[in-house]
Design a protein around this motif. Sequence first.
Motif, mmCIF file in Angstrom:
data_model
loop_
_atom_site.group_PDB
_atom_site.id
_atom_site.type_symbol
_atom_site.label_atom_id
_atom_site.label_comp_id
_atom_site.label_asym_id
_atom_site.label_seq_id
_atom_site.Cartn_x
_atom_site.Cartn_y
_atom_site.Cartn_z
ATOM 1 N N UNK A 127 0.816 -1.213 0.000
ATOM 2 C CA UNK A 127 0.000 0.000 0.000
ATOM 3 C C UNK A 127 0.852 1.267 0.000
ATOM 4 N N UNK A 128 1.942 1.271 0.743
ATOM 5 C CA UNK A 128 2.807 2.468 0.770
ATOM 6 C C UNK A 128 3.309 2.816 -0.629
ATOM 7 N N UNK A 129 3.682 1.795 -1.404
ATOM 8 C CA UNK A 129 4.176 2.074 -2.760
ATOM 9 C C UNK A 129 3.050 2.623 -3.639
ATOM 10 N N UNK A 130 1.825 2.176 -3.394
ATOM 11 C CA UNK A 130 0.685 2.695 -4.154
ATOM 12 C C UNK A 130 0.450 4.174 -3.827
ATOM 13 N N UNK A 131 0.478 4.510 -2.552
ATOM 14 C CA UNK A 131 0.298 5.918 -2.169
ATOM 15 C C UNK A 131 1.452 6.770 -2.675
ATOM 16 N N UNK A 132 2.666 6.217 -2.692
ATOM 17 C CA UNK A 132 3.837 6.960 -3.191
ATOM 18 C C UNK A 132 3.704 7.237 -4.689
ATOM 19 N N UNK A 133 3.156 6.287 -5.428
ATOM 20 C CA UNK A 133 3.005 6.445 -6.878
ATOM 21 C C UNK A 133 1.791 7.293 -7.255
ATOM 22 N N UNK A 134 0.815 7.394 -6.361
ATOM 23 C CA UNK A 134 -0.446 8.070 -6.663
ATOM 24 C C UNK A 134 -0.237 9.543 -7.005
ATOM 25 N N UNK A 135 -0.758 9.920 -8.153
ATOM 26 C CA UNK A 135 -0.861 11.318 -8.559
ATOM 27 C C UNK A 135 -2.353 11.625 -8.581
ATOM 28 N N UNK A 136 -2.880 12.138 -7.457
ATOM 29 C CA UNK A 136 -4.335 12.340 -7.383
ATOM 30 C C UNK A 136 -4.832 13.248 -8.510
ATOM 31 N N UNK A 137 -5.902 12.842 -9.160
ATOM 32 C CA UNK A 137 -6.445 13.685 -10.229
ATOM 33 C C UNK A 137 -7.108 14.925 -9.651
ATOM 34 N N UNK A 138 -7.062 16.005 -10.427
ATOM 35 C CA UNK A 138 -7.769 17.195 -9.959
ATOM 36 C C UNK A 138 -9.241 17.083 -10.363
ATOM 37 N N UNK A 139 -10.035 18.013 -9.907
ATOM 38 C CA UNK A 139 -11.481 17.903 -10.103
ATOM 39 C C UNK A 139 -11.894 18.009 -11.568
ATOM 40 N N UNK A 140 -11.029 18.571 -12.415
ATOM 41 C CA UNK A 140 -11.366 18.628 -13.837
ATOM 42 C C UNK A 140 -11.122 17.284 -14.525
ATOM 43 N N UNK A 141 -10.356 16.417 -13.879
ATOM 44 C CA UNK A 141 -9.981 15.138 -14.476
ATOM 45 C C UNK A 141 -10.844 13.974 -13.992
ATOM 46 N N UNK A 142 -11.369 14.081 -12.782
ATOM 47 C CA UNK A 142 -12.105 12.949 -12.216
ATOM 48 C C UNK A 142 -13.093 13.429 -11.161
ATOM 49 N N UNK A 143 -14.168 12.692 -11.049
ATOM 50 C CA UNK A 143 -15.091 12.885 -9.936
ATOM 51 C C UNK A 143 -14.420 12.289 -8.703
ATOM 52 N N UNK A 144 -14.317 13.047 -7.635
ATOM 53 C CA UNK A 144 -13.686 12.565 -6.397
ATOM 54 C C UNK A 144 -14.778 12.103 -5.446
ATOM 55 N N UNK A 145 -14.648 10.852 -4.983
ATOM 56 C CA UNK A 145 -15.639 10.276 -4.093
ATOM 57 C C UNK A 145 -14.930 9.748 -2.855
ATOM 58 N N UNK A 146 -15.379 10.187 -1.692
ATOM 59 C CA UNK A 146 -14.809 9.766 -0.405
ATOM 60 C C UNK A 146 -15.325 8.377 -0.063
ATOM 61 N N UNK A 147 -14.402 7.443 0.184
ATOM 62 C CA UNK A 147 -14.797 6.054 0.420
ATOM 63 C C UNK A 147 -15.319 5.795 1.830
ATOM 64 N N UNK A 148 -15.333 6.806 2.686
ATOM 65 C CA UNK A 148 -15.900 6.587 4.019
ATOM 66 C C UNK A 148 -17.425 6.594 3.991
ATOM 67 N N UNK A 149 -17.988 7.089 2.901
ATOM 68 C CA UNK A 149 -19.454 7.113 2.773
ATOM 69 C C UNK A 149 -19.974 5.692 2.532
ATOM 70 N N UNK A 150 -21.193 5.402 2.948
ATOM 71 C CA UNK A 150 -21.796 4.100 2.634
ATOM 72 C C UNK A 150 -21.865 3.906 1.116
ATOM 73 N N UNK A 151 -21.801 2.654 0.683
ATOM 74 C CA UNK A 151 -21.767 2.369 -0.757
ATOM 75 C C UNK A 151 -22.963 2.962 -1.486
ATOM 76 N N UNK A 152 -24.119 2.984 -0.864
ATOM 77 C CA UNK A 152 -25.285 3.588 -1.495
ATOM 78 C C UNK A 152 -25.066 5.062 -1.795
ATOM 79 N N UNK A 153 -24.417 5.770 -0.873
ATOM 80 C CA UNK A 153 -24.117 7.190 -1.087
ATOM 81 C C UNK A 153 -23.054 7.371 -2.167
ATOM 82 N N UNK A 154 -22.065 6.479 -2.179
ATOM 83 C CA UNK A 154 -21.023 6.538 -3.211
ATOM 84 C C UNK A 154 -21.665 6.366 -4.588
ATOM 85 N N UNK A 155 -22.526 5.350 -4.716
ATOM 86 C CA UNK A 155 -23.211 5.113 -5.991
ATOM 87 C C UNK A 155 -24.100 6.293 -6.383
ATOM 88 N N UNK A 156 -24.790 6.850 -5.418
ATOM 89 C CA UNK A 156 -25.663 7.990 -5.707
ATOM 90 C C UNK A 156 -24.861 9.177 -6.220
#
Length: 168
Positions: A127-156
């Motif tokens: 996991x550390x290597x994944x976070x090290x490699x991650x280049x988070x997309x900006x809001x123009x590139x991707x919809x950002x969804x927080x994974x702490x929300x229940x799956x129903x809210x994520x889908x909505x």
Amino acid sequence: MTAVYILMGVSGCGKSTVGRALAAQLNCPFYDGDDFHSPENVAKMAGGAPLTDAEREPWLDQLAVLIGEQIGREETAVFACSALKKQYRDRLRISDQVKFVYLHGEFDLIWRRLQQRDAHYMKATMLRSQFAALEPPDISEALRVDITAPIGDVLAQIYANRPTDHST
């Protein structure tokens, strides 16, 4: 309107779980990017070593072809693919019909999730290597969804931001 959704983020963020649920909601195919890795790449990752950009190239090319086929048939589809770096996303963004959804969360939450997962070659220790490699997309590139929300809210949230055909 045809769209290809790519659920992206580090291992353990919920790409496959959310992707399957979204595909079911949209009544379209789901493709897990992990299923397209070569046996050599799977063995390397299972051994705890991250892939190089060069090792990822054939995998990304294969996914881009599949994405293109879906778009060519005017079929909506959902993909789960880490797409950690901008250059990977750029390679997969073969059309404006490709929509990235960035499932993001804190390291500790995802670490706990990965420690509970047995049947996957990607172990929590990477996991550390994944976070090290991650280049988070900006809001123009991707919809950002927080994974702490229940799956129903994520889908909505994803569903509410889907492209629609306003011509009818």
